[in-house]
Design an enzyme around this catalytic site. Structure first.
Site, PDB file in Angstrom:
ATOM      1  CE  LYS A  13      -2.391  -3.701  -1.238  1.00  0.00           C
ATOM      2  NZ  LYS A  13      -1.317  -4.472  -0.572  1.00  0.00           N
ATOM      3  NE  ARG A  89      -5.739  -9.554  -1.776  1.00  0.00           N
ATOM      4  CZ  ARG A  89      -5.587  -8.543  -0.915  1.00  0.00           C
ATOM      5  NH1 ARG A  89      -6.342  -7.484  -0.980  1.00  0.00           N
ATOM      6  NH2 ARG A  89      -4.663  -8.610   0.007  1.00  0.00           N
ATOM      7  NE  ARG A 128      -0.419  -4.804   8.159  1.00  0.00           N
ATOM      8  CZ  ARG A 128      -0.860  -5.082   6.936  1.00  0.00           C
ATOM      9  NH1 ARG A 128      -0.901  -4.134   6.003  1.00  0.00           N
ATOM     10  NH2 ARG A 128      -1.244  -6.307   6.632  1.00  0.00           N
ATOM     11  NE  ARG A 161      -4.444  -7.084   8.484  1.00  0.00           N
ATOM     12  CZ  ARG A 161      -4.341  -6.815   7.176  1.00  0.00           C
ATOM     13  NH1 ARG A 161      -4.213  -5.554   6.791  1.00  0.00           N
ATOM     14  NH2 ARG A 161      -4.367  -7.768   6.297  1.00  0.00           N
ATOM     15  NE  ARG A 172      -2.043 -11.342   4.276  1.00  0.00           N
ATOM     16  CZ  ARG A 172      -1.524 -10.461   5.132  1.00  0.00           C
ATOM     17  NH1 ARG A 172      -0.937 -10.873   6.237  1.00  0.00           N
ATOM     18  NH2 ARG A 172      -1.592  -9.197   4.872  1.00  0.00           N
TER      19      ARG A 172
HETATM   20  P1  ADP Z   1      -2.930  -6.735   2.720  1.00  0.00           P
HETATM   21  O1  ADP Z   1      -2.930  -5.443   1.982  1.00  0.00           O
HETATM   22  O2  ADP Z   1      -2.017  -6.738   3.889  1.00  0.00           O
HETATM   23  O3  ADP Z   1      -2.768  -7.922   1.820  1.00  0.00           O
HETATM   24  P2  ADP Z   1      -5.819  -6.611   3.004  1.00  0.00           P
HETATM   25  O4  ADP Z   1      -6.290  -5.868   4.187  1.00  0.00           O
HETATM   26  O5  ADP Z   1      -5.932  -5.980   1.659  1.00  0.00           O
HETATM   27  O6  ADP Z   1      -4.333  -7.035   3.323  1.00  0.00           O
HETATM   28  O7  ADP Z   1      -6.567  -8.004   2.916  1.00  0.00           O
HETATM   29  C1  ADP Z   1      -6.626  -8.885   4.030  1.00  0.00           C
HETATM   30  C2  ADP Z   1      -7.301 -10.188   3.614  1.00  0.00           C
HETATM   31  O8  ADP Z   1      -8.654  -9.932   3.203  1.00  0.00           O
HETATM   32  C3  ADP Z   1      -6.679 -10.894   2.403  1.00  0.00           C
HETATM   33  O9  ADP Z   1      -5.577 -11.721   2.784  1.00  0.00           O
HETATM   34  C4  ADP Z   1      -7.866 -11.719   1.891  1.00  0.00           C
HETATM   35  O10 ADP Z   1      -8.094 -12.857   2.697  1.00  0.00           O
HETATM   36  C5  ADP Z   1      -9.035 -10.757   2.116  1.00  0.00           C
HETATM   37  N1  ADP Z   1      -9.284  -9.910   0.927  1.00  0.00           N
HETATM   38  C6  ADP Z   1      -9.081  -8.565   0.828  1.00  0.00           C
HETATM   39  N2  ADP Z   1      -9.399  -8.123  -0.395  1.00  0.00           N
HETATM   40  C7  ADP Z   1      -9.800  -9.206  -1.104  1.00  0.00           C
HETATM   41  C8  ADP Z   1     -10.233  -9.402  -2.446  1.00  0.00           C
HETATM   42  N3  ADP Z   1     -10.297  -8.382  -3.317  1.00  0.00           N
HETATM   43  N4  ADP Z   1     -10.568 -10.659  -2.828  1.00  0.00           N
HETATM   44  C9  ADP Z   1     -10.504 -11.697  -1.975  1.00  0.00           C
HETATM   45  N5  ADP Z   1     -10.094 -11.589  -0.698  1.00  0.00           N
HETATM   46  C10 ADP Z   1      -9.741 -10.359  -0.253  1.00  0.00           C
HETATM   47  P1  ADP Z   2      -0.534  -2.763   2.585  1.00  0.00           P
HETATM   48  O1  ADP Z   2      -1.800  -1.942   2.702  1.00  0.00           O
HETATM   49  O2  ADP Z   2       0.024  -2.779   1.206  1.00  0.00           O
HETATM   50  O3  ADP Z   2      -0.709  -4.141   3.144  1.00  0.00           O
HETATM   51  P2  ADP Z   2       0.504  -1.013   4.726  1.00  0.00           P
HETATM   52  O4  ADP Z   2       0.258   0.355   4.226  1.00  0.00           O
HETATM   53  O5  ADP Z   2      -0.416  -1.554   5.766  1.00  0.00           O
HETATM   54  O6  ADP Z   2       0.587  -2.052   3.472  1.00  0.00           O
HETATM   55  O7  ADP Z   2       2.018  -1.076   5.246  1.00  0.00           O
HETATM   56  C1  ADP Z   2       2.570  -2.259   5.820  1.00  0.00           C
HETATM   57  C2  ADP Z   2       3.548  -1.886   6.942  1.00  0.00           C
HETATM   58  O8  ADP Z   2       4.709  -1.253   6.383  1.00  0.00           O
HETATM   59  C3  ADP Z   2       2.995  -0.883   7.955  1.00  0.00           C
HETATM   60  O9  ADP Z   2       3.472  -1.220   9.225  1.00  0.00           O
HETATM   61  C4  ADP Z   2       3.541   0.479   7.483  1.00  0.00           C
HETATM   62  O10 ADP Z   2       3.728   1.378   8.567  1.00  0.00           O
HETATM   63  C5  ADP Z   2       4.876   0.095   6.855  1.00  0.00           C
HETATM   64  N1  ADP Z   2       5.223   0.883   5.675  1.00  0.00           N
HETATM   65  C6  ADP Z   2       4.392   1.314   4.689  1.00  0.00           C
HETATM   66  N2  ADP Z   2       5.074   1.967   3.720  1.00  0.00           N
HETATM   67  C7  ADP Z   2       6.379   1.956   4.102  1.00  0.00           C
HETATM   68  C8  ADP Z   2       7.591   2.473   3.502  1.00  0.00           C
HETATM   69  N3  ADP Z   2       7.591   3.111   2.320  1.00  0.00           N
HETATM   70  N4  ADP Z   2       8.754   2.266   4.169  1.00  0.00           N
HETATM   71  C9  ADP Z   2       8.767   1.597   5.362  1.00  0.00           C
HETATM   72  N5  ADP Z   2       7.665   1.090   5.960  1.00  0.00           N
HETATM   73  C10 ADP Z   2       6.475   1.252   5.349  1.00  0.00           C
END
Ligand code: ADP
Ligand code: ADP
Ligand code: ZN
Length: 215
Positions: A13, A89, A128, A161, A172
């Site tokens: 995302k 979420r 990541r 992270r 998660r």
């Molecule tokens: P990822 O895309 O890898 O799941 P995020 O950066 O979106 O991670 O979120 C990291 C953490 O922040 C989540 O695991 C949760 O603990 C918190 N978080 C993010 N967005 C929300 C939300 N909309 N509601 C509740 N907790 C959230």
């Molecule tokens: P999210 O915001 O959904 O948690 P990220 O954009 O942070 O996901 O991506 C998670 C990990 O996967 C990062 O290390 C990123 O570089 C890698 N990644 C993202 N999109 C792709 C893809 N289409 N193919 C392979 N690796 C990807």
């Protein structure tokens, strides 16, 4: 344009939001990024959020909705639109968002659900890394930086992270299935959902999103 990107942790995302920003000028609004900047700034909200984030749990709805509402209601976001990444979420967050957007007469254009199998997201999250300064997202295998440990764009150090650890990742994914998958179904019922195959490379995922949105 007002979009939501929905999908499990690690599906890409943030990566896609950054591409949509740099190529189309859309404005990403990421709840995770906002929480992490509150944590870095040592605020009360940051302390509260961190106690949940480090365990892979959701931050409570009340504070999360308030934090996002403040930004969505801002003059800047009203004018520029948004790509929501990581919010809503839960069904409660989705309903709060729907009410807010209805009051402001700012309907959503599309909700993009990026979907892949769990084993793919686990391997993506395991490698990541992010830039401490500009937020650029890297991966040890899929997108390694040119110089190990440093950002290609701004030369700042990269970081891993603390919630990208195997046990927290599993929690998660469980939380996603329980709380966030119903949000996808909520928007599907409203006829706003576009499903995109997230297992492709980032460029192909980007093309599929642009196609799905019709831009
Ligand atoms: P990822 O895309 O890898 O799941 P995020 O950066 O979106 O991670 O979120 C990291 C953490 O922040 C989540 O695991 C949760 O603990 C918190 N978080 C993010 N967005 C929300 C939300 N909309 N509601 C509740 N907790 C959230
Ligand atoms: P999210 O915001 O959904 O948690 P990220 O954009 O942070 O996901 O991506 C998670 C990990 O996967 C990062 O290390 C990123 O570089 C890698 N990644 C993202 N999109 C792709 C893809 N289409 N193919 C392979 N690796 C990807
Ligand atoms: Zn950088």
């Amino acid at each position: 344009m007002r979009l939501i990107l929905i999908g499990p942790p690690g599906v890409g995302k943030g990566t896609q939001a950054a591409l949509l920003e740099s190529r189309l000028g859309l404005k990403p609004l990421s709840s995770g990024v906002i929480f992490r900047s509150e944590i870095d700034a040592d605020t009360d909200l940051g302390h509260l959020a961190n106690s949940y984030i480090k365990r892979g749990e959701l931050v409570p709805n009340g504070v999360t909705i308030e934090m996002m509402a403040k930004r969505i209601r801002s003059e800047e976001v009203r004018k520029a639109g948004f790509i929501l990444d990581g919010f809503p979420r839960t069904i409660r967050q989705a309903e709060a968002l729907d009410t807010m957007l209805l009051e402001m007469a700012m309907p959503l254009d599309k909700v993009i659900s990026i979907e892949v199998d769990d084993d793919v997201v686990i391997s993506r999250l395991s490698g990541r890394m992010g830039c401490t300064k500009c937020g650029e997202i890297y991966h040890s295998i899929n997108k390694p930086p040119k110089r190990e440990g440093y950002c290609d764009k701004c030369n700042s150090p990269l970081f891993v992270r603390s919630d990208d650890q195997p046990e927290t990742i599993r929690e998660r994914l469980r939380v996603f299935r329980e709380n966030t998958a119903p949000v996808r179904d909520h928007y599907q019922a409203l006829g706003l959902l576009e499903v995109v195959d997230g297992s492709q490379d980032p460029e192909a995922v980007y093309e599929a999103i642009v196609d799905g949105v019709g831009i």
